[in-house]
Enzyme design. Structure first.
Site, mmCIF file in Angstrom:
data_model
loop_
_atom_site.group_PDB
_atom_site.id
_atom_site.type_symbol
_atom_site.label_atom_id
_atom_site.label_comp_id
_atom_site.label_asym_id
_atom_site.label_seq_id
_atom_site.Cartn_x
_atom_site.Cartn_y
_atom_site.Cartn_z
ATOM 1 N N GLU A 1 0.838 -1.272 0.093
ATOM 2 C CA GLU A 1 -0.082 -0.008 0.055
ATOM 3 C C GLU A 1 0.874 1.366 0.066
ATOM 4 O OE1 GLU A 1 -3.378 2.220 3.044
ATOM 5 O OE2 GLU A 1 -2.911 -0.036 3.086
ATOM 6 N N ASP A 2 2.049 1.281 0.984
ATOM 7 C CA ASP A 2 2.699 2.364 1.070
ATOM 8 C C ASP A 2 4.373 2.509 0.307
ATOM 9 O OD1 ASP A 2 0.606 3.498 2.524
ATOM 10 O OD2 ASP A 2 1.579 2.654 4.511
ATOM 11 N N ASP B 1 -3.917 -4.935 13.455
ATOM 12 C CA ASP B 1 -3.351 -3.483 12.760
ATOM 13 C C ASP B 1 -4.169 -2.327 13.509
ATOM 14 O OD1 ASP B 1 -2.330 -1.773 11.055
ATOM 15 O OD2 ASP B 1 -4.061 -2.145 9.678
#
Length: 785
Positions: free
Chosen positions: A92-93, A157
């Protein structure tokens, strides 16, 4: 373990210290050197890609995934799950790709990571932030249905993110905390992870209502000494009593989490001192038989509170929770809850589905992940796939999930003894569709606890349900009004759309043509604009849009607004002529004379003056500026004082109903219930929102309503019904009865005069209590004549 409470050792980075703690914990669980080396390599991979990234508190970003992995390590999760935890934000990052990850660590790990990865990186086109978030949730929910490890990772998370939420901006804190309370805490509860649920709720409350949170926390601290004294006294007394019966146990207290206290204080309007179950005793024994033996000993030593015993061992909750609950009177004369369970039950209560994981071994003895019998009990996860198929949008899908999966549950039985969990308020029809779609489609009646009951009967815990089916039976559309599960609503709607598609398509087109005119609809279809509207509303073609409108799945105003938003307007002279004719008719009906068809200065001045006066009158009726959209207008009936308005006879609204007004050509404003079918057929430009606020005279007067009921064909039933109406001093202005063909029941329609909705609902409840009344409801809709 979190970054905030782990000091660096000898100048080392905190993430290295945390990683050492993770490897040490795995070694204690029996992990082999190869397992440890694989986890270390995964950490190095994630650290490489997160290099240079910082969290809001200034820590290196890698701190977050390591902390998440530590949370999961306490749950004995397998190596692939820990690897996914360490890399869960990499796709994602960072610039890492799924292909490279799969090449490095395998398809299993990559699939888990993708299950918790948001969709933003893949450049999906979303019309709003809400739609994007809903699509992310849909992606996560469907991944959960395939592999429960996705859910446990996502919860860990979210838990670590909530623990460090103070570093976010206030509006972000509120958004994330609300989302946690609405979605993630119920998810944790649904799979039995009680410790996760409690901490997520408390952390959310601390950001959403910090004043109340700290007030409750302070009050609990003030009463802690007295509470601990009572618990210690009871613990010693119980231990002594159990040892006399040769039962070895662990006894300790449990404090109710802050959010549960907060919710109880809010819903029951109580002060903290009025809540008796703030603390509870937990008794952990070795066998299930000892649980019941301990229960008897406790009831012998202390006085039990009647009606407060629950056996979740014989009837476990849908999230696997098992325990005996009883409430006794403690030494201080206040009730104390006692929970009795085995060690295995206690682990399930703390970790839920994670306590059943079949991959607690490492190294050479490790086995591949496979779903267990416990996993298969999570049937609600499989329902997600069906919801996905029936939802038109991601937003609708997520709302269905929140409504259907997270409310309070009731547990009912099939005739063969199988336990079925359903949302509170469910009916035999919900039960039928939960068993199988065909059972629901062929449902003709229901027997609850060996007694025939109406299909809208609310089921209670412990009910035994038998569904009577008939090959000729079909679903009824009015079932949608009382079923509570989205599964049942979707299947009923699907059946009607499938079997009455042609009728719905014709009706939908006719509704659209009645509003836009046939010429305009034809123009929109030929130009391709109508197909654009259909696609924007998530329908594949124009025919599907007509079907949805005819069926009632989508409102006419929504289509019209979409047409206007796209600036799709008619250019035909016929349509302009129709508008001019309507305006002229309006002028005449409101007392303005026909104007001469002349272009003289006097005629033009008179015409302009009259048109302006009519525009002012119509704006006055709508209580909004004549240039604004009447659909967004709102007002009270008091605002209509002095103007002509009437209660519609088609739906008969009463104070308490949600209402709207239709500006008519000759009778002023007609007031309808907002669910009246005539609203759909009205021109959206004439519709205005209203409320009863301030309409004192209207609220004090009597209002006509119709009640429909089905009763047994017995002597004296009608007399009993009339007695209930008379007891409430409600006047009857009409009554009709007829025997239903082929049934041993009678249909009754009563016309009543009531003050408001509250009085009407109370009367309905009183009539339902009569033993020979099968069903009673308010007439929903009657076509205007």
């Amino acid at each position: 373990m979190t970054a905030s409470n782990t000091p660096p050792q000898e100048g080392r980075l905190i993430e290295d210290v945390l990683m050492d703690a993770l490897l040490a914990k795995l070694a204690q669980h029996g992990a082999k050197p190869d397992d440890l080396a694989l986890v270390q390599r995964t950490f190095d991979y994630a650290r490489h890609y997160h290099e240079g990234q910082k969290r809001k508190n200034g820590d290196n970003y890698i701190m977050h995934p390591v902390s998440v992995a530590l949370i999961l390590a306490d749950m004995w999760v397998d190596v692939p799950t820990l690897q996914a935890a360490l890399m869960h934000d990499v796709l994602e990052d960072t610039t890492a790709t799924a292909e490279d990850m799969e090449k490095q660590f395998g398809a299993e790990v990559t699939r888990i990571v993708q299950g918790v990865t948001k969709l933003g990186k893949y450049k999906y086109q979303f019309s709003s932030k809400e739609e994007e978030q809903a699509e992310n949730f849909r992606n996560m929910f469907l991944a959960m249905a395939e592999d429960i490890r996705v859910l446990t990772l996502k919860l860990a998370d979210r838990l670590h993110n909530m623990r460090t939420l103070e570093h976010m901006l206030p509006h972000k804190q509120e958004k994330i905390a609300t989302e946690t309370l609405e979605v993630f805490a119920p998810l944790a509860n649904r799979i039995g992870m009680g410790n996760f649920k409690a901490e997520l709720e408390d952390l959310s409350l601390s950001f959403l209502d910090p004043e109340q949170f700290h007030e409750i926390k302070g009050q609990l601290a003030d009463s802690q000494e007295e509470r601990e004294r009572v618990i210690q006294q009871m613990t010693e007394h119980l231990e002594k009593g159990l040892l006399q019966h040769n039962i070895h146990s662990k006894i300790y207290s449990r404090l109710k989490n802050y959010y549960s206290i907060y919710k109880k204080m809010s819903s029951q309007k109580k002060e903290l001192n009025d809540i008796f179950d703030i603390s509870a005793l937990r008794v952990i024994v070795q066998t299930e038989a000892q649980c019941y033996e301990v229960l008897g000993i406790i009831h012998h030593q202390y006085t039990p509170v009647a009606g407060r015993f629950k056996d979740y061992i014989a009837m476990p909750k849908s999230n696997f929770y098992q325990s005996l609950h009883t409430t006794i009177i403690g030494p201080n004369k206040r009730p104390v809850e006692v929970q009795i369970r085995t060690e295995k039950m206690h682990k399930v209560a703390e970790f839920g589905i994670a306590a059943h994981f079949h991959y607690k071994r490492f190294g050479d003895e490790a086995t591949a992940y496979q779903s267990s019998k416990e996993d298969e009990k999570l049937g609600w996860l499989k329902q997600l796939v069906e919801m996905q198929a029936n939802a038109n949008t991601a937003l609708e899908f997520v709302e269905n999930v929140k409504l259907d999966l997270f409310p309070d549950q009731v547990f009912v039985f099939t005739p063969k003894g199988t336990v079925i969990s359903l949302p509170r308020g469910c009916t035999p029809v919900d039960f039928a569709f939960r068993i199988h779609s065909e059972v629901g489609n062929r449902c003709a009646g229901a027997i609850v606890n060996e007694k025939m009951v109406p299909l809208d009967t609310e089921l209670q815990n412990g009910d035994i349900i038998e569904i009577i089916t008939n090959k000729k039976a079909t679903p009824r559309l009015d079932w949608v009004n009382f079923v509570v599960t989205q599964q049942a609503k979707n299947r009923i709607r699907h059946w009607y759309k499938k079997h009455y598609r042609d009728q719905h398509e014709t009706q939908g087109r006719q509704l659209l043509e009645a509003d836009l005119t046939r010429a305009k609809v034809d123009t929109l279809v030929k130009s391709g604009k109508m197909l654009e509207v259909a696609n924007e509303l998530n329908y594949k073609n124009i025919e599907d849009l007509y079907v949805a409108l005819g069926y009632g799945e989508i409102t006419l105003s929504r289509i019209i607004n979409r047409v206007k938003k796209g600036k799709i307007v008619s250019t035909t002279s016929d349509h302009h002529a129709q508008i001019q004719a309507e305006q002229a008719e309006h002028l005449k009906e409101h007392g303005y004379v026909d104007l001469p068809n002349s272009q003289s200065p006097e005629a033009l001045q008179a015409k302009n003056s009259t048109t302006e006066r009519f525009a002012e009158e119509l704006a006055k009726l709508q209580k909004v500026d004549h240039t604004s959209d009447p659909l967004n207008a709102s007002g009270s009936l008091q605002a209509l004082k002095g103007l002509q308005y009437h209660i519609a006879r088609c739906c008969m609204p009463v104070p308490g109903d949600a209402i709207v007004g239709i500006v008519t050509r000759s009778r002023g404003v007609m007031i309808h219930r907002d669910d009246c079918m005539n609203i759909i057929q009205a021109n959206p430009q004439r519709v205005m929102n209203l409320s009863w606020t301030g309409a004192i005279e209207m609220q004090q007067s009597l209002h006509n309503v119709l009640l429909e009921m089905q009763v047994m064909d017995q002597v004296g039933v009608f007399k009993d019904v009339l007695a209930k109406v008379s007891d409430m001093q409600v006047n009857i202005f009409s009554a009709n009865c007829r025997r239903l063909t082929g049934e041993k029941s009678v249909y009754i329609e009563l016309g009543l005069e009531v003050k408001n909705l509250e009085e009407l609902e109370k009367l309905i409840r009183n009539i339902k209590q009569l033993p020979d009344v099968i069903a009673v409801k308010r007439s929903r809709y009657r076509m205007n004549k």
